[in-house]
Design a protein around this motif. Structure first.
Motif, PDB file in Angstrom:
ATOM      1  N   GLU A 212       0.830  -1.218   0.000  1.00  0.00           N
ATOM      2  CA  GLU A 212       0.000   0.000   0.000  1.00  0.00           C
ATOM      3  C   GLU A 212       0.854   1.253   0.000  1.00  0.00           C
ATOM      4  O   GLU A 212       0.539   2.235  -0.683  1.00  0.00           O
ATOM      5  N   TYR A 213       1.940   1.245   0.746  1.00  0.00           N
ATOM      6  CA  TYR A 213       2.820   2.409   0.747  1.00  0.00           C
ATOM      7  C   TYR A 213       3.467   2.601  -0.629  1.00  0.00           C
ATOM      8  O   TYR A 213       3.603   3.728  -1.119  1.00  0.00           O
ATOM      9  N   ARG A 214       3.850   1.509  -1.269  1.00  0.00           N
ATOM     10  CA  ARG A 214       4.448   1.601  -2.609  1.00  0.00           C
ATOM     11  C   ARG A 214       3.439   2.143  -3.612  1.00  0.00           C
ATOM     12  O   ARG A 214       3.793   2.915  -4.506  1.00  0.00           O
ATOM     13  N   ALA A 215       2.173   1.743  -3.481  1.00  0.00           N
ATOM     14  CA  ALA A 215       1.136   2.240  -4.383  1.00  0.00           C
ATOM     15  C   ALA A 215       0.954   3.747  -4.252  1.00  0.00           C
ATOM     16  O   ALA A 215       0.492   4.408  -5.191  1.00  0.00           O
ATOM     17  N   LEU A 216       1.333   4.292  -3.099  1.00  0.00           N
ATOM     18  CA  LEU A 216       1.253   5.737  -2.884  1.00  0.00           C
ATOM     19  C   LEU A 216       2.506   6.468  -3.369  1.00  0.00           C
ATOM     20  O   LEU A 216       2.585   7.693  -3.285  1.00  0.00           O
ATOM     21  N   GLY A 217       3.519   5.704  -3.825  1.00  0.00           N
ATOM     22  CA  GLY A 217       4.711   6.330  -4.396  1.00  0.00           C
ATOM     23  C   GLY A 217       5.961   6.243  -3.556  1.00  0.00           C
ATOM     24  O   GLY A 217       6.970   6.868  -3.892  1.00  0.00           O
ATOM     25  N   TYR A 218       5.931   5.443  -2.475  1.00  0.00           N
ATOM     26  CA  TYR A 218       7.094   5.333  -1.595  1.00  0.00           C
ATOM     27  C   TYR A 218       7.838   4.025  -1.875  1.00  0.00           C
ATOM     28  O   TYR A 218       7.230   3.007  -2.175  1.00  0.00           O
ATOM     29  N   GLU A 219       9.170   4.072  -1.748  1.00  0.00           N
ATOM     30  CA  GLU A 219       9.998   2.881  -1.894  1.00  0.00           C
ATOM     31  C   GLU A 219      10.879   2.725  -0.652  1.00  0.00           C
ATOM     32  O   GLU A 219      11.220   3.710   0.014  1.00  0.00           O
ATOM     33  N   VAL A 220      11.253   1.502  -0.362  1.00  0.00           N
ATOM     34  CA  VAL A 220      11.990   1.194   0.863  1.00  0.00           C
ATOM     35  C   VAL A 220      13.417   1.735   0.793  1.00  0.00           C
ATOM     36  O   VAL A 220      14.134   1.491  -0.178  1.00  0.00           O
ATOM     37  N   THR A 221      13.818   2.473   1.823  1.00  0.00           N
ATOM     38  CA  THR A 221      15.221   2.878   1.967  1.00  0.00           C
ATOM     39  C   THR A 221      15.928   2.072   3.050  1.00  0.00           C
ATOM     40  O   THR A 221      17.156   2.031   3.091  1.00  0.00           O
ATOM     41  N   GLY A 222      15.146   1.411   3.936  1.00  0.00           N
ATOM     42  CA  GLY A 222      15.769   0.577   4.965  1.00  0.00           C
ATOM     43  C   GLY A 222      14.735  -0.232   5.720  1.00  0.00           C
ATOM     44  O   GLY A 222      13.611   0.222   5.941  1.00  0.00           O
ATOM     45  N   VAL A 241      11.438   2.040   6.647  1.00  0.00           N
ATOM     46  CA  VAL A 241      11.626   3.445   6.293  1.00  0.00           C
ATOM     47  C   VAL A 241      11.523   3.561   4.777  1.00  0.00           C
ATOM     48  O   VAL A 241      12.131   2.775   4.042  1.00  0.00           O
ATOM     49  N   MET A 242      10.748   4.550   4.306  1.00  0.00           N
ATOM     50  CA  MET A 242      10.471   4.677   2.880  1.00  0.00           C
ATOM     51  C   MET A 242      10.509   6.144   2.461  1.00  0.00           C
ATOM     52  O   MET A 242      10.332   7.046   3.281  1.00  0.00           O
ATOM     53  N   ALA A 243      10.720   6.358   1.175  1.00  0.00           N
ATOM     54  CA  ALA A 243      10.693   7.705   0.612  1.00  0.00           C
ATOM     55  C   ALA A 243      10.407   7.604  -0.882  1.00  0.00           C
ATOM     56  O   ALA A 243      10.744   6.585  -1.511  1.00  0.00           O
ATOM     57  N   PRO A 244       9.807   8.627  -1.485  1.00  0.00           N
ATOM     58  CA  PRO A 244       9.655   8.632  -2.934  1.00  0.00           C
ATOM     59  C   PRO A 244      11.030   8.637  -3.587  1.00  0.00           C
ATOM     60  O   PRO A 244      11.919   9.369  -3.133  1.00  0.00           O
ATOM     61  N   PRO A 245      11.246   7.836  -4.629  1.00  0.00           N
ATOM     62  CA  PRO A 245      12.574   7.777  -5.257  1.00  0.00           C
ATOM     63  C   PRO A 245      13.124   9.139  -5.647  1.00  0.00           C
ATOM     64  O   PRO A 245      14.317   9.398  -5.498  1.00  0.00           O
ATOM     65  N   ALA A 246      12.268  10.032  -6.108  1.00  0.00           N
ATOM     66  CA  ALA A 246      12.745  11.352  -6.543  1.00  0.00           C
ATOM     67  C   ALA A 246      13.288  12.173  -5.389  1.00  0.00           C
ATOM     68  O   ALA A 246      14.121  13.068  -5.589  1.00  0.00           O
ATOM     69  N   GLN A 247      12.842  11.864  -4.154  1.00  0.00           N
ATOM     70  CA  GLN A 247      13.310  12.620  -3.004  1.00  0.00           C
ATOM     71  C   GLN A 247      14.732  12.219  -2.612  1.00  0.00           C
ATOM     72  O   GLN A 247      15.471  12.992  -2.012  1.00  0.00           O
ATOM     73  N   VAL A 248      15.107  10.986  -2.933  1.00  0.00           N
ATOM     74  CA  VAL A 248      16.431  10.478  -2.549  1.00  0.00           C
ATOM     75  C   VAL A 248      17.416  10.626  -3.692  1.00  0.00           C
ATOM     76  O   VAL A 248      18.531  11.122  -3.523  1.00  0.00           O
ATOM     77  N   SER A 249      17.041  10.165  -4.866  1.00  0.00           N
ATOM     78  CA  SER A 249      17.779  10.327  -6.131  1.00  0.00           C
ATOM     79  C   SER A 249      19.287  10.149  -6.007  1.00  0.00           C
ATOM     80  O   SER A 249      20.067  10.987  -6.427  1.00  0.00           O
ATOM     81  N   GLY A 250      19.699   9.044  -5.398  1.00  0.00           N
ATOM     82  CA  GLY A 250      21.121   8.717  -5.356  1.00  0.00           C
ATOM     83  C   GLY A 250      21.929   9.452  -4.321  1.00  0.00           C
ATOM     84  O   GLY A 250      23.131   9.233  -4.194  1.00  0.00           O
ATOM     85  N   ASN A 251      21.300  10.311  -3.535  1.00  0.00           N
ATOM     86  CA  ASN A 251      22.050  11.108  -2.566  1.00  0.00           C
ATOM     87  C   ASN A 251      22.227  10.419  -1.216  1.00  0.00           C
ATOM     88  O   ASN A 251      22.976  10.884  -0.385  1.00  0.00           O
ATOM     89  N   LEU A 252      21.519   9.312  -0.996  1.00  0.00           N
ATOM     90  CA  LEU A 252      21.548   8.692   0.320  1.00  0.00           C
ATOM     91  C   LEU A 252      22.744   7.785   0.524  1.00  0.00           C
ATOM     92  O   LEU A 252      23.329   7.770   1.592  1.00  0.00           O
ATOM     93  N   GLN A 253      23.137   7.015  -0.491  1.00  0.00           N
ATOM     94  CA  GLN A 253      24.180   6.024  -0.301  1.00  0.00           C
ATOM     95  C   GLN A 253      25.499   6.621   0.196  1.00  0.00           C
ATOM     96  O   GLN A 253      26.117   6.073   1.120  1.00  0.00           O
ATOM     97  N   PRO A 254      26.005   7.722  -0.351  1.00  0.00           N
ATOM     98  CA  PRO A 254      27.240   8.293   0.189  1.00  0.00           C
ATOM     99  C   PRO A 254      27.119   8.644   1.664  1.00  0.00           C
ATOM    100  O   PRO A 254      28.059   8.470   2.439  1.00  0.00           O
ATOM    101  N   GLN A 255      25.924   9.132   2.076  1.00  0.00           N
ATOM    102  CA  GLN A 255      25.718   9.475   3.475  1.00  0.00           C
ATOM    103  C   GLN A 255      25.784   8.226   4.360  1.00  0.00           C
ATOM    104  O   GLN A 255      26.394   8.226   5.422  1.00  0.00           O
ATOM    105  N   LEU A 256      25.149   7.134   3.887  1.00  0.00           N
ATOM    106  CA  LEU A 256      25.148   5.917   4.661  1.00  0.00           C
ATOM    107  C   LEU A 256      26.548   5.325   4.751  1.00  0.00           C
ATOM    108  O   LEU A 256      26.934   4.752   5.759  1.00  0.00           O
ATOM    109  N   SER A 257      27.323   5.448   3.693  1.00  0.00           N
ATOM    110  CA  SER A 257      28.677   4.906   3.691  1.00  0.00           C
ATOM    111  C   SER A 257      29.538   5.595   4.746  1.00  0.00           C
ATOM    112  O   SER A 257      30.466   5.015   5.292  1.00  0.00           O
TER     113      SER A 257
END
Length: 259
Positions: A212-222, A241-257
């Motif tokens: 249901e969350y994915r149907a609303l536009g959210y994808e799993v980040t963790g 934890v979820m966020a719309p892909p456009a909100q993250v757009s590749g910026n999260l992985q460097p932070q997590l690293s």
């Protein structure tokens, strides 16, 4: 000097000083994930739904979040402790109510451990796993509000905010989301406790919730384990934890690293 040579040099130096160096493997927890994610999402308001005594809001402050928090807790005793904790924080508001998909009132099942208070009856598996801590022997009449109705009265500037929705309502998270109306697709991120092995009767499992969350536009980040079944080792609940892909757009992985 290359990294392996640096490591050997530092180790020899430590030995001369009477110490040993042990490599620290950083484990990503929901807290370190939020430390990385919330700045990427530019969050300035967290809706803390199912706040209990304020543990989540305090954890947010610990990981460096300095924006606004609105905590919602329906149980009178837990709310008293929540509101007391929030008094010293001018950017932390508290509300003695439950968010749901309807307006009105309902009976809250009260457990010995208030973190298990729920609008849903405890399942047989829940009683087997948590025993007296989860067994409810009293109820309390609480107020229910839809978030879209609440926002119309209390958040006139909501459209300008960067809102992260956290839900930990012991089986009622999807009802909270459904009560958001048009806002359900407009959060910059969310966190929901999802059940793999439900500890309450008749609640959705993690596959239904995430779908249901994915149907609303959210994808799993963790996904982060909340509890396990000791007998089998299987996960009982996750913090998702979820966020719309456009909100993250590749910026999260460097932070997590760097987490």
């Amino acid at each position: 000097m290359s990294s392996p040579h640096k490591e050997r040099w530092y180790r020899r130096l430590a030995h001369k000083l009477g110490y040993d160096l042990v490599k620290f493997n950083k484990q990503i927890t929901v807290e370190t994930h939020l430390r990385a994610l919330l700045p990427v999402l530019k969050v300035d308001l967290v809706l803390d739904v199912g706040a209990n005594e304020g543990q989540y809001a305090q954890a947010l402050r610990y990981v460096g979040y300095t924006g606004d928090i609105m905590s919602f807790e329906p149980a009178a005793a837990a709310y008293a402790r929540l509101s007391q904790r929030a008094q010293a924080d001018p950017r932390w508001q508290t509300f003695n109510l439950a968010l749901s998909d309807t307006q009105g009132s309902a009976e809250l099942h009260q457990s010995a451990a208030s973190v298990f208070n729920s609008l849903h009856a405890t399942s047989e598996f829940g009683r087997q796993k948590f025993g007296a801590s989860i067994t409810a022997d009293t109820t309390e009449t609480i107020s229910l509000n839809r978030f879209d109705e609440f926002a119309a009265q209390h958040l006139p500037d909501l459209a300008k905010r960067r809102v992260f929705l956290k839900m930990d309502t012991q089986g009622h998270d999807l009802a909270v989301m459904r009560g958001c109306g048009d806002w359900a697709t407009r959060f910059c991120g969310l966190q929901s406790e999802v059940a793999v092995m439900p500890i309450y009767e008749g609640i959705p499992d993690y596959m239904q919730a995430i779908s249901e969350y994915r149907a609303l536009g959210y994808e799993v980040t963790g996904l982060f384990t909340v509890s396990r079944n000791r007998a089998s080792g299987h996960v009982v609940e996750f913090d998702c934890v979820m966020a719309p892909p456009a909100q993250v757009s590749g910026n999260l992985q460097p932070q997590l690293s760097e987490g």
